[in-house]
Design an enzyme around this catalytic site. Structure first.
Site, PDB file in Angstrom:
ATOM      1  N   HIS A 148       0.834  -1.210   0.000  1.00 31.72           N
ATOM      2  CA  HIS A 148       0.000   0.000   0.000  1.00 31.72           C
ATOM      3  C   HIS A 148       0.868   1.259   0.000  1.00 31.72           C
ATOM      4  O   HIS A 148       0.641   2.190  -0.775  1.00 31.72           O
ATOM      5  CB  HIS A 148      -0.934   0.024   1.211  1.00 31.72           C
ATOM      6  CG  HIS A 148      -1.518   1.385   1.465  1.00 31.72           C
ATOM      7  ND1 HIS A 148      -2.614   1.861   0.787  1.00 31.72           N
ATOM      8  CD2 HIS A 148      -1.119   2.397   2.286  1.00 31.72           C
ATOM      9  CE1 HIS A 148      -2.882   3.104   1.185  1.00 31.72           C
ATOM     10  NE2 HIS A 148      -1.981   3.455   2.098  1.00 31.72           N
ATOM     11  N   HIS A 153       1.308   5.286  -2.560  1.00 31.04           N
ATOM     12  CA  HIS A 153       1.703   6.664  -2.253  1.00 31.04           C
ATOM     13  C   HIS A 153       2.894   7.195  -3.040  1.00 31.04           C
ATOM     14  O   HIS A 153       2.980   8.389  -3.290  1.00 31.04           O
ATOM     15  CB  HIS A 153       2.051   6.795  -0.761  1.00 31.04           C
ATOM     16  CG  HIS A 153       0.861   6.745   0.141  1.00 31.04           C
ATOM     17  ND1 HIS A 153       0.022   7.822   0.327  1.00 31.04           N
ATOM     18  CD2 HIS A 153       0.362   5.763   0.926  1.00 31.04           C
ATOM     19  CE1 HIS A 153      -0.944   7.499   1.186  1.00 31.04           C
ATOM     20  NE2 HIS A 153      -0.764   6.251   1.566  1.00 31.04           N
ATOM     21  N   GLU A 194      -5.623   9.650   0.423  1.00 32.91           N
ATOM     22  CA  GLU A 194      -5.970   8.223   0.491  1.00 32.91           C
ATOM     23  C   GLU A 194      -7.076   7.825  -0.491  1.00 32.91           C
ATOM     24  O   GLU A 194      -6.990   6.785  -1.135  1.00 32.91           O
ATOM     25  CB  GLU A 194      -6.380   7.830   1.916  1.00 32.91           C
ATOM     26  CG  GLU A 194      -5.238   7.870   2.941  1.00 32.91           C
ATOM     27  CD  GLU A 194      -4.147   6.817   2.728  1.00 32.91           C
ATOM     28  OE1 GLU A 194      -4.296   5.939   1.847  1.00 32.91           O
ATOM     29  OE2 GLU A 194      -3.128   6.901   3.435  1.00 32.91           O
ATOM     30  N   SER A 217      -4.333   1.185  -4.447  1.00 33.45           N
ATOM     31  CA  SER A 217      -3.681  -0.054  -4.006  1.00 33.45           C
ATOM     32  C   SER A 217      -4.695  -1.157  -3.720  1.00 33.45           C
ATOM     33  O   SER A 217      -4.310  -2.240  -3.283  1.00 33.45           O
ATOM     34  CB  SER A 217      -2.807   0.217  -2.773  1.00 33.45           C
ATOM     35  OG  SER A 217      -3.604   0.669  -1.694  1.00 33.45           O
TER      36      SER A 217
HETATM   37  N1  HBI Z   1       1.781   6.390  10.061  1.00 35.24           N
HETATM   38  N2  HBI Z   1       3.172   4.918   8.926  1.00 35.24           N
HETATM   39  C1  HBI Z   1       2.102   5.758   8.933  1.00 35.24           C
HETATM   40  N3  HBI Z   1       1.407   5.931   7.782  1.00 35.24           N
HETATM   41  C2  HBI Z   1       0.325   6.757   7.751  1.00 35.24           C
HETATM   42  O1  HBI Z   1      -0.305   6.917   6.692  1.00 35.24           O
HETATM   43  C3  HBI Z   1      -0.054   7.423   8.923  1.00 35.24           C
HETATM   44  C4  HBI Z   1       0.705   7.218  10.074  1.00 35.24           C
HETATM   45  N4  HBI Z   1       0.380   7.858  11.202  1.00 35.24           N
HETATM   46  C5  HBI Z   1      -0.719   8.813  11.230  1.00 35.24           C
HETATM   47  C6  HBI Z   1      -1.488   8.879   9.992  1.00 35.24           C
HETATM   48  N5  HBI Z   1      -1.139   8.248   8.935  1.00 35.24           N
HETATM   49  C7  HBI Z   1      -2.741   9.677   9.874  1.00 35.24           C
HETATM   50  O2  HBI Z   1      -3.567   9.463  10.970  1.00 35.24           O
HETATM   51  C8  HBI Z   1      -2.450  11.164   9.694  1.00 35.24           C
HETATM   52  O3  HBI Z   1      -3.390  11.710   8.775  1.00 35.24           O
HETATM   53  C9  HBI Z   1      -2.503  11.893  10.977  1.00 35.24           C
HETATM   54 FE    FE Z   2      -1.990   5.349   2.987  1.00 34.75          FE
END
Ligand code: HBI
Ligand code: FE
Length: 299
Positions: A148, A153, A194, A217
């Site tokens: 993913h 991304h 997303e 994804s």
């Molecule tokens: N951590 N590894 C990872 N990947 C994310 O997409 C991610 C995260 N921590 C917080 C988060 N996304 C979301 O809650 C943010 O929009 C705050």
């Molecule tokens: Fe994501």
């Protein structure tokens, strides 16, 4: 003589978002390899042949679905990820990505807390989960895994406009954290980065396409988001999105549509502080809410 015992380096605590029956999947202890900023080595040698096969099969299935469904910028950049027959080495991706937009990918053990997450983005570092789902989870997994994070991304990080937007989002996140507005800002991330859709208005590839990583994804959600008559598709409006709750364990009932990646950057460039103030007097909306003022997009 008093012998001082150095404190054992504490491993960062695992992170869980939302409610879940399962413990977090990532190995956050990993013999002290996870640093204070939550990054860790990719540990390439620990992938099994089965892991590489899973990546290859996921990649094959997903790339077959992209034409006519993914946006042009994504399809153009996908080959820059390199290897598709095995999990790519993050270092190899960075050889291409750094000169393109100044971004790099860094390994993390799974979901990380908001402040380290935003801090990495604000420094043009994208955190990529380093483990891959098991074959039993081939069709569906709630948490982000390496497939993913990479396929979803990273291709758009090769696009200069999107790359700048993601850095601005990181900076906005740090500010939102100080203002207690992470929930509102994360809705924007959810419905754009997303699960965002884009209307390609001209050229040979006119039409509604996906640019959000959660859509791109997932085979089921990609078809659902772009072609199903079920969900509503609404022209993106900042306040509307920040009021709208989201579901993490089903296909989205509402998608928000932009006309260009530039629109995303322009929307997120100004300071959101007055927006957060305005939101305090507006009711929150359910994921399937329909408002009279919504501008609906027909396929
Ligand atoms: N951590 N590894 C990872 N990947 C994310 O997409 C991610 C995260 N921590 C917080 C988060 N996304 C979301 O809650 C943010 O929009 C705050
Ligand atoms: Fe994501």
């Amino acid at each position: 003589m008093i012998k001082r015992v150095p404190a054992a380096p504490a491993s960062p605590a695992p992170v869980v978002y939302g409610q879940s029956e399962r413990p977090p999947r990532g190995d956050y202890a990993r013999a002290g390899q996870v640093k204070a900023d939550y990054t860790c080595p990719q540990n390439y040698a620990s992938y099994t042949q089965e892991d590489h096969d899973t990546y290859r099969r996921l990649y094959e299935r997903q790339s077959a679905l992209l034409p006519g469904r993914a946006c042009d910028e994504f399809i153009a950049a996908l080959p820059l990820l390199g290897a598709s027959s095995r999990i790519p080495r993050f270092d190899d991706i960075n050889q291409q990505l750094r000169p393109a937009t100044g971004w790099e990918v860094v390994a993390v053990p799974g979901l990380i807390p908001e402040v380290p997450f935003f801090t990495l983005l604000a420094n043009r570092k994208f955190p990529v989960t380093d483990w891959i789902r098991t074959p039993a989870e081939f069709d569906y997994i709630v948490e982000p895994d390496v497939f993913h994070d990479l396929l979803g991304h990273v291709p758009l990080l090769f696009n200069p406009v999107f790359a700048d937007h993601m850095q601005a989002y990181g900076a906005a996140g740090l500010k939102a954290h100080r203002l207690g507005a992470c929930e509102q800002l994360s809705r924007l991330y959810w419905y754009t980065v997303e699960f965002g859709l884009i209307r390609q208005n001209d050229g040979p590839n006119k039409g509604l396409r996906a640019y959000g990583a959660g859509v791109l994804s997932s085979p089921g959600e990609l078809v659902h988001a772009v072609t199903s008559p079920e969900p509503q598709r609404i022209a993106l409006d900042l306040l509307r999105v920040m009021r709208t709750r989201y579901k993490i364990d089903s296909y989205q009932q509402s998608y928000f549509v932009i006309d260009s990646l530039q629109q995303l950057f322009d929307m997120a460039a100004p300071d959101f502080t007055p927006i957060y103030m305005q939101l305090k007097s507006l009711p929150e909306l359910e994921a399937d809410a329909e408002l009279a003022e919504d501008r609906l997009i027909q396929r």
